[in-house]
Design a protein around this motif. Structure first.
Motif, short mmCIF file in Angstrom:
data_model
loop_
_atom_site.label_atom_id
_atom_site.label_comp_id
_atom_site.label_asym_id
_atom_site.label_seq_id
_atom_site.Cartn_x
_atom_site.Cartn_y
_atom_site.Cartn_z
N THR A 7 0.84 -1.20 0.00
CA THR A 7 0.00 0.00 0.00
C THR A 7 0.87 1.25 0.00
O THR A 7 0.57 2.22 -0.69
N ALA A 8 1.97 1.22 0.74
CA ALA A 8 2.90 2.36 0.73
C ALA A 8 3.51 2.52 -0.66
O ALA A 8 3.73 3.64 -1.12
N TRP A 9 3.76 1.43 -1.34
CA TRP A 9 4.29 1.49 -2.71
C TRP A 9 3.29 2.18 -3.62
O TRP A 9 3.68 2.95 -4.50
N ALA A 10 2.02 1.89 -3.43
CA ALA A 10 0.99 2.53 -4.25
C ALA A 10 1.05 4.04 -4.10
O ALA A 10 0.91 4.78 -5.07
N LYS A 46 -4.95 -0.08 -6.92
CA LYS A 46 -5.72 0.91 -7.69
C LYS A 46 -5.37 2.32 -7.22
O LYS A 46 -5.60 2.67 -6.07
N ILE A 47 -4.82 3.09 -8.15
CA ILE A 47 -4.41 4.47 -7.89
C ILE A 47 -5.13 5.34 -8.90
O ILE A 47 -5.12 5.03 -10.10
N THR A 48 -5.74 6.42 -8.45
CA THR A 48 -6.45 7.32 -9.34
C THR A 48 -5.66 8.61 -9.46
O THR A 48 -5.34 9.25 -8.47
N ILE A 49 -5.35 8.98 -10.71
CA ILE A 49 -4.67 10.23 -11.00
C ILE A 49 -5.65 11.06 -11.82
O ILE A 49 -6.23 10.57 -12.77
#
Length: 133
Positions: A19-22, A83-86
């Motif tokens: 999660t920290a990597w995300a 899942k990362i939202t930009i």
């Protein structure tokens, strides 16, 4: 050099850190997309220049940069470890990024080969720190 931790502990460490990597990946993406404003293009392709204007204040101004709001509007949000939202919260970001009948496309955010490589390098380094100690 082989990792001295048992595989079960390595996997537990991976699950703990992912999660920290995300969050790190989100920051890499945000930086990549905001840097596009400094470079005046996306993935090595330059943006179409603005049409000439009578306003002398606009002479020499970078494309897509007037107040800096669009550039500063780019955000990253970690929804989960995978899942990362930009995105951009300005109402006009879509028309600049995708173009319209009256406005040429000046993409500044989206799928990027350059970003894919940076993310892969980041993940590889992090995975090696766990599994190749």
């Amino acid at each position: 050099m082989a990792n001295k931790l048992p595989l079960k502990q390595q996997l537990a460490q991976f699950k703990k850190e992912r999660t920290a990597w995300a969050g790190g990946i989100g920051l890499i993406a945000k930086k990549q997309f905001t840097d596009n404003f400094n470079k005046g293009g996306f993935d090595g392709k330059r943006w179409q220049p603005r049409k000439p204007t009578k306003n002398q204040r606009d002479v020499g101004r970078a494309v897509l940069v007037k107040s800096g709001v669009l550039k500063r509007s780019i955000t990253s949000r970690v929804n989960s470890w995978d899942k990362i939202t930009i995105g951009s919260y300005t109402p006009y970001s879509r028309v600049h990024n995708e173009g319209s009948k009256k406005m040429p496309q000046r993409k500044f955010i989206g799928d990027s080969k350059i970003l894919d490589k940076k993310v892969l390098d980041f993940i590889t380094k992090k995975m090696n720190s766990i599994f190749k100690k």
